[in-house]
Design a protein around this motif. Structure first.
Motif, PDB file in Angstrom:
ATOM      1  N   ILE A  82     -55.403   8.069  30.772  1.00 19.43           N
ATOM      2  CA  ILE A  82     -55.955   8.618  32.012  1.00 19.43           C
ATOM      3  C   ILE A  82     -57.333   9.230  31.729  1.00 19.43           C
ATOM      4  O   ILE A  82     -57.551   9.832  30.675  1.00 19.43           O
ATOM      5  CB  ILE A  82     -55.007   9.651  32.649  1.00 19.43           C
ATOM      6  CG1 ILE A  82     -54.769  10.841  31.700  1.00 19.43           C
ATOM      7  CG2 ILE A  82     -53.673   9.014  33.009  1.00 19.43           C
ATOM      8  CD1 ILE A  82     -54.000  11.982  32.331  1.00 19.43           C
ATOM      9  N   PHE A  83     -58.237   9.064  32.662  1.00 21.77           N
ATOM     10  CA  PHE A  83     -59.606   9.579  32.534  1.00 21.77           C
ATOM     11  C   PHE A  83     -59.783  10.725  33.532  1.00 21.77           C
ATOM     12  O   PHE A  83     -59.810  10.504  34.745  1.00 21.77           O
ATOM     13  CB  PHE A  83     -60.623   8.465  32.808  1.00 21.77           C
ATOM     14  CG  PHE A  83     -60.682   7.421  31.732  1.00 21.77           C
ATOM     15  CD1 PHE A  83     -61.659   7.456  30.764  1.00 21.77           C
ATOM     16  CD2 PHE A  83     -59.724   6.410  31.678  1.00 21.77           C
ATOM     17  CE1 PHE A  83     -61.707   6.494  29.761  1.00 21.77           C
ATOM     18  CE2 PHE A  83     -59.762   5.450  30.694  1.00 21.77           C
ATOM     19  CZ  PHE A  83     -60.761   5.494  29.729  1.00 21.77           C
ATOM     20  N   THR A  84     -59.874  11.945  33.003  1.00 18.09           N
ATOM     21  CA  THR A  84     -60.057  13.139  33.838  1.00 18.09           C
ATOM     22  C   THR A  84     -61.311  13.879  33.378  1.00 18.09           C
ATOM     23  O   THR A  84     -62.006  13.437  32.464  1.00 18.09           O
ATOM     24  CB  THR A  84     -58.831  14.058  33.748  1.00 18.09           C
ATOM     25  OG1 THR A  84     -58.655  14.467  32.374  1.00 18.09           O
ATOM     26  CG2 THR A  84     -57.566  13.345  34.215  1.00 18.09           C
ATOM     27  N   SER A  85     -61.571  15.014  33.993  1.00 18.57           N
ATOM     28  CA  SER A  85     -62.751  15.802  33.637  1.00 18.57           C
ATOM     29  C   SER A  85     -62.380  16.904  32.647  1.00 18.57           C
ATOM     30  O   SER A  85     -61.200  17.230  32.469  1.00 18.57           O
ATOM     31  CB  SER A  85     -63.361  16.426  34.900  1.00 18.57           C
ATOM     32  OG  SER A  85     -62.463  17.357  35.471  1.00 18.57           O
ATOM     33  N   ASP A  86     -63.386  17.472  32.004  1.00 18.14           N
ATOM     34  CA  ASP A  86     -63.181  18.629  31.125  1.00 18.14           C
ATOM     35  C   ASP A  86     -63.216  19.934  31.909  1.00 18.14           C
ATOM     36  O   ASP A  86     -62.645  20.932  31.487  1.00 18.14           O
ATOM     37  CB  ASP A  86     -64.255  18.670  30.036  1.00 18.14           C
ATOM     38  CG  ASP A  86     -64.101  17.542  29.026  1.00 18.14           C
ATOM     39  OD1 ASP A  86     -62.977  16.992  28.931  1.00 18.14           O
ATOM     40  OD2 ASP A  86     -65.085  17.196  28.353  1.00 18.14           O
ATOM     41  N   ARG A  87     -63.895  19.901  33.063  1.00 13.65           N
ATOM     42  CA  ARG A  87     -64.053  21.113  33.878  1.00 13.65           C
ATOM     43  C   ARG A  87     -63.606  20.836  35.311  1.00 13.65           C
ATOM     44  O   ARG A  87     -63.438  19.693  35.713  1.00 13.65           O
ATOM     45  CB  ARG A  87     -65.528  21.571  33.869  1.00 13.65           C
ATOM     46  CG  ARG A  87     -66.033  21.904  32.479  1.00 13.65           C
ATOM     47  CD  ARG A  87     -67.510  22.205  32.492  1.00 13.65           C
ATOM     48  NE  ARG A  87     -68.032  22.463  31.158  1.00 13.65           N
ATOM     49  CZ  ARG A  87     -69.308  22.680  30.883  1.00 13.65           C
ATOM     50  NH1 ARG A  87     -70.208  22.665  31.849  1.00 13.65           N
ATOM     51  NH2 ARG A  87     -69.698  22.924  29.644  1.00 13.65           N
ATOM     52  N   GLY A  88     -63.448  21.923  36.049  1.00 10.51           N
ATOM     53  CA  GLY A  88     -63.015  21.813  37.435  1.00 10.51           C
ATOM     54  C   GLY A  88     -64.188  21.730  38.400  1.00 10.51           C
ATOM     55  O   GLY A  88     -65.275  21.258  38.054  1.00 10.51           O
ATOM     56  N   LEU A  89     -63.954  22.200  39.636  1.00 12.90           N
ATOM     57  CA  LEU A  89     -64.962  22.220  40.710  1.00 12.90           C
ATOM     58  C   LEU A  89     -65.492  20.821  41.018  1.00 12.90           C
ATOM     59  O   LEU A  89     -66.686  20.629  41.245  1.00 12.90           O
ATOM     60  CB  LEU A  89     -66.128  23.152  40.348  1.00 12.90           C
ATOM     61  CG  LEU A  89     -65.772  24.630  40.122  1.00 12.90           C
ATOM     62  CD1 LEU A  89     -66.997  25.399  39.672  1.00 12.90           C
ATOM     63  CD2 LEU A  89     -65.185  25.256  41.370  1.00 12.90           C
ATOM     64  N   CYS A  90     -64.598  19.833  41.013  1.00 13.43           N
ATOM     65  CA  CYS A  90     -65.010  18.458  41.338  1.00 13.43           C
ATOM     66  C   CYS A  90     -64.079  17.852  42.395  1.00 13.43           C
ATOM     67  O   CYS A  90     -63.764  16.664  42.343  1.00 13.43           O
ATOM     68  CB  CYS A  90     -65.067  17.594  40.080  1.00 13.43           C
ATOM     69  SG  CYS A  90     -63.605  17.667  39.036  1.00 13.43           S
ATOM     70  N   GLY A  91     -63.624  18.684  43.322  1.00 17.70           N
ATOM     71  CA  GLY A  91     -62.820  18.196  44.440  1.00 17.70           C
ATOM     72  C   GLY A  91     -61.475  17.648  43.995  1.00 17.70           C
ATOM     73  O   GLY A  91     -60.777  18.230  43.151  1.00 17.70           O
ATOM     74  N   SER A 117     -54.828  11.355  27.309  1.00 24.79           N
ATOM     75  CA  SER A 117     -55.857  11.830  28.243  1.00 24.79           C
ATOM     76  C   SER A 117     -57.247  11.805  27.626  1.00 24.79           C
ATOM     77  O   SER A 117     -57.453  12.268  26.498  1.00 24.79           O
ATOM     78  CB  SER A 117     -55.534  13.257  28.700  1.00 24.79           C
ATOM     79  OG  SER A 117     -56.578  13.763  29.501  1.00 24.79           O
ATOM     80  N   VAL A 118     -58.180  11.252  28.361  1.00 25.47           N
ATOM     81  CA  VAL A 118     -59.607  11.415  28.081  1.00 25.47           C
ATOM     82  C   VAL A 118     -60.094  12.478  29.058  1.00 25.47           C
ATOM     83  O   VAL A 118     -60.245  12.236  30.242  1.00 25.47           O
ATOM     84  CB  VAL A 118     -60.374  10.096  28.282  1.00 25.47           C
ATOM     85  CG1 VAL A 118     -61.863  10.308  28.069  1.00 25.47           C
ATOM     86  CG2 VAL A 118     -59.847   9.021  27.344  1.00 25.47           C
TER      87      VAL A 118
END
Length: 289
Positions: A82-91, A117-118
């Motif tokens: 799965i490709f997710t972000s390292d930080r939040g605040l991205c909807g 996870s990436v």
């Protein structure tokens, strides 16, 4: 009605929020431009790689392709990356991925699968939900270099050829032209020759192959898989920056609306206070008479 001093304090805090969200929006725009340029280059490289596969191998050597280990599915365990972000605040960038994982888990309870996870957000999600098996105890960050991605792909290929996994799937956010996103589940291994995209076909050339067609194919496939994972890696980061840019833009607009309402309330309260003071002065003068 609120105290004018309290309203003024809230107006000042909203102003600092607007500055923060606007700054984050501009940072996302700058990063988005860089990642888009990288993504275009990788897409062109991958397109030529697919054309070489088609022209050199897939058109003339179907039997050789069918017998190759990279095109065969063996074993029972499935790996989902799965490709997710390292930080939040991205909807809803990460939450849509998590919903897809839950859907897969509940729909295919009898199948064996493992996750990797990436991105830190996805790793934290998998660790909290103890029902999910994790491929590694570590995760790959979105600031990883191409060499780190390449070593990870080599490890995936090694485990796949050792038949630890029957197949490997990639789950990521695909950015549409309308700046909206959709969750895509794409098969990484075994390679499905029918799903290769041929946008730019190179001219047909009579190749002289040395040392042999089979060894060249085994040499090119890891290069192709590395380019494919890099393309999806940068596509996910591009979608992340786009989602953060849009969410920060919406947050700035909402903060401006709250600020306008607070200024309106502040003016009303101030007018009410002035009116009360004038009435007190008039009533004092009347009592003196």
């Amino acid at each position: 009605m609120s105290n004018p001093k309290e309203i003024k304090r809230r107006i000042l805090s909203i102003e600092s929020v607007i500055k923060t969200t606007e700054a984050m929006k501009m940072i996302s725009i700058v990063k988005l431009r860089k990642t888009k340029n990288l993504l275009i280059r990788i897409k062109n490289y991958l397109c030529y790689m697919e054309s070489i596969f088609f022209d050199l191998f897939l058109k003339k050597n179907e039997k050789e392709i069918e017998e190759n280990k990279f095109f065969l599915e063996k074993g029972k365990m499935k790996l989902f990356i799965i490709f997710t972000s390292d930080r939040g605040l991205c909807g809803s960038f990460n939450s849509l991925i998590f919903e897809k994982i839950n859907y897969i888990f509940h729909k295919k309870k009898h199948e064996k699968y493992i996750f990797f996870s990436v991105g830190k957000k996805g790793f934290d999600f998998l660790c909290k939900k103890k029902k999910y098996d994790i491929y590694h105890k570590n995760w790959i960050g979105n600031s990883s270099s191409n060499l780190q991605i390449q070593s990870f792909v080599s490890e995936l290929i090694f485990d796949f050829l050792k038949e630890k996994f029957s197949s490997i799937y990639l789950i990521y956010n695909h950015l549409k032209k309308s700046l909206s996103q959709e969750i895509v589940i794409e098969k990484f291994l075994p390679i499905d020759s029918t799903n290769l995209n041929f946008q730019k076909k190179i001219p047909e050339i009579s190749y002289i192959l040395e040392p042999s067609r089979k060894r060249i194919l085994n040499f090119l496939i890891p290069k192709f898989l590395n380019a494919k994972l890099l393309k999806i890696f940068w596509e996910s980061i591009t979608a992340e920056h786009t989602a953060r840019m849009i969410s920060m833009h919406k947050a700035t607009e909402n903060a401006h609306d709250i600020q306008r309402n607070l200024i309106l309330n502040y003016n009303k309260e101030r007018q009410t206070t002035i009116t009360k003071e004038i009435l007190e002065i008039i009533s004092g003068l009347e009592s003196l008479k």
